[in-house]
Design a protein around this motif. Structure first.
Motif, mmCIF file in Angstrom:
data_model
loop_
_atom_site.group_PDB
_atom_site.id
_atom_site.type_symbol
_atom_site.label_atom_id
_atom_site.label_comp_id
_atom_site.label_asym_id
_atom_site.label_seq_id
_atom_site.Cartn_x
_atom_site.Cartn_y
_atom_site.Cartn_z
ATOM 1 N N ASN A 284 0.812 -1.216 0.000
ATOM 2 C CA ASN A 284 0.000 0.000 0.000
ATOM 3 C C ASN A 284 0.851 1.274 0.000
ATOM 4 N N GLY A 285 1.888 1.260 -0.820
ATOM 5 C CA GLY A 285 2.669 2.481 -0.981
ATOM 6 C C GLY A 285 3.609 2.802 0.156
ATOM 7 N N GLY A 286 4.096 1.803 0.867
ATOM 8 C CA GLY A 286 5.044 2.022 1.950
ATOM 9 C C GLY A 286 6.401 1.428 1.628
ATOM 10 N N ARG A 287 7.449 1.968 2.245
ATOM 11 C CA ARG A 287 8.792 1.430 2.066
ATOM 12 C C ARG A 287 9.518 1.458 3.405
ATOM 13 N N TYR A 288 10.166 0.332 3.724
ATOM 14 C CA TYR A 288 10.867 0.199 4.998
ATOM 15 C C TYR A 288 12.348 0.539 4.844
ATOM 16 N N LEU A 289 12.889 1.131 5.882
ATOM 17 C CA LEU A 289 14.337 1.251 6.029
ATOM 18 C C LEU A 289 14.699 0.482 7.292
ATOM 19 N N VAL A 290 15.469 -0.581 7.118
ATOM 20 C CA VAL A 290 15.903 -1.429 8.229
ATOM 21 C C VAL A 290 17.347 -1.061 8.551
ATOM 22 N N VAL A 291 17.613 -0.701 9.804
ATOM 23 C CA VAL A 291 18.958 -0.290 10.206
ATOM 24 C C VAL A 291 19.512 -1.304 11.195
ATOM 25 N N LEU A 292 20.650 -1.895 10.827
ATOM 26 C CA LEU A 292 21.302 -2.912 11.656
ATOM 27 C C LEU A 292 22.651 -2.418 12.142
ATOM 28 N N ASP A 293 23.053 -2.898 13.318
ATOM 29 C CA ASP A 293 24.413 -2.667 13.786
ATOM 30 C C ASP A 293 25.327 -3.544 12.935
ATOM 31 N N PRO A 294 26.281 -2.966 12.195
ATOM 32 C CA PRO A 294 27.095 -3.781 11.283
ATOM 33 C C PRO A 294 28.051 -4.725 11.996
ATOM 34 N N ASP A 295 28.273 -4.521 13.293
ATOM 35 C CA ASP A 295 29.233 -5.358 14.021
ATOM 36 C C ASP A 295 28.604 -6.604 14.627
ATOM 37 N N ASP A 296 27.420 -6.473 15.214
ATOM 38 C CA ASP A 296 26.821 -7.639 15.873
ATOM 39 C C ASP A 296 25.445 -8.006 15.332
ATOM 40 N N GLY A 297 24.922 -7.252 14.333
ATOM 41 C CA GLY A 297 23.668 -7.604 13.692
ATOM 42 C C GLY A 297 22.411 -7.151 14.394
ATOM 43 N N ARG A 298 22.528 -6.417 15.511
ATOM 44 C CA ARG A 298 21.322 -5.966 16.219
ATOM 45 C C ARG A 298 20.451 -5.087 15.330
ATOM 46 N N LEU A 299 19.143 -5.291 15.421
ATOM 47 C CA LEU A 299 18.193 -4.419 14.734
ATOM 48 C C LEU A 299 18.062 -3.144 15.553
ATOM 49 N N LEU A 300 18.517 -2.024 14.998
ATOM 50 C CA LEU A 300 18.503 -0.752 15.708
ATOM 51 C C LEU A 300 17.225 0.027 15.444
#
Length: 328
Positions: A284-300
């Motif tokens: 429905n016209g949405g877009r996600y930006l997923v931000v991860l910690d590049p060192d340990d993979g945590r979803l920030l």
């Protein structure tokens, strides 16, 4: 009987894809779904009451904050925030590499997931019709903690939008506000409660396929649809702070979304943290930006923006519709 039938249809312990129905042992996912049926309707009512209460309080707080922290002629304090900006470079870390690093970190220090979370969210409120006001966004910080005896606390505070990254809650004990903010909800749970009427009651399993089945048991479709999987991960992390093994499993699940997750570049989030961003189209016209910690993979962070305008709601393309930042 109608309610029971609706619950059984919603659980769908034996899907149409498994072939004609016949007597046979249920698999682990089906057993898990069936064990949840007695409590699901009670949990649905409780969660709905809580959501409605908080949403109403948040709407009232948005108006109060606008009057309190906005001067004459100034920009409204609850205006829609700007989307996060990603900067691509040669230093970007691929999603597969982030997942590998997360698995290595989990092997070095397995740890456990902790029930409870510390989250900051921004949610858009929209109106339609004659005299409708422009969309507004109220930032809210939430801290949920649980003790060994099953008692716990919940504190939700509407924060000053002029300082979106500044924490307003001190983790305790007891949790308290430390900066300007309007308390929306404060709950104290007695001994033995330990997450009753919450989703994701059981502790999360270790293992990629096991975690995906666990998420899908609470949000059907998370084992097949990437958007549903992302929604399940988001809701799971509002109940639990994942340990290293679950962090690695989540990063691995995201890395397997071939053709859906696209590198966006480095991102400085609203809490001032550096992360690696990936974009995924929603519905429905949405877009996600997923931000991860590049060192340990945590979803920030998880940000949802509109990709098209909705004139009826005075919504512009590129507007931030929701945003979640995990502090745990």
């Amino acid at each position: 009987m109608t309610d029971e039938l609706e619950l059984l249809r919603g659980a769908d312990p034996v899907s149409a894809e498994t072939g004609p129905w016949r007597d046979r042992p249920l698999d682990a996912r089906a057993e898990l779904l069936l064990t949840r049926l007695p409590a699901r309707e009670r949990r649905r009512r409780t969660v709905r009451r809580t959501v409605l209460a908080v949403a109403g309080a948040a709407a009232a707080t948005a108006v109060a904050l606008a009057l309190t922290v906005s001067g004459g002629g100034s920009t409204p304090a609850v205006a829609v925030p700007r989307p996060l900006v990603a900067h691509a470079s040669r230093a970007d870390v691929p999603l597969a590499e982030i997942a590998r690093r997360a698995r290595a970190a989990a092997e070095a220090a397995p740890g456990r997931s902790v029930r409870g979370s510390h989250v900051q969210t921004w949610s858009m409120g929209m109106e339609t019709g004659k005299g409708a006001r422009p969309p507004v966004t109220t930032p809210v910080e939430s801290l949920t903690t649980w003790n060994a005896d099953g008692s716990g606390t919940l504190l939700q505070v509407a924060t000053d939008p002029r300082h979106p990254g500044r924490p307003v809650i001190d983790g305790g004990p007891p949790p308290r506000t430390v900066h300007d903010g309007k308390v929306l909800n404060r709950e104290h749970y007695p001994k033995g409660t330990y997450g009753a009427n919450q989703e994701y009651v059981e502790a999360p399993p270790a293992g990629v396929s096991e975690l995906r089945a666990y998420l899908a048991a609470w949000l059907p479709g998370a084992d097949k649809d990437p958007v549903s999987l992302l929604s399940a991960i988001e809701s799971f992390q509002t109940v639990w702070t994942p340990g290293p093994r679950q962090i690695a499993d989540i990063a691995t699940l995201l890395s397997r979304l071939e053709g859906r997750m696209h590198p966006a570049g480095r991102v400085t989030d609203r809490l001032g943290r550096e992360g690696q961003g990936f974009r995924m189209s929603g519905i429905n016209g949405g877009r996600y930006l997923v931000v991860l910690d590049p060192d340990d993979g945590r979803l920030l962070d998880l940000e949802l923006t509109a990709t098209r305008a909705e004139p009826d709601f005075q919504l512009k393309a590129g507007s931030v519709m929701s945003y979640t930042a995990w502090r745990g």
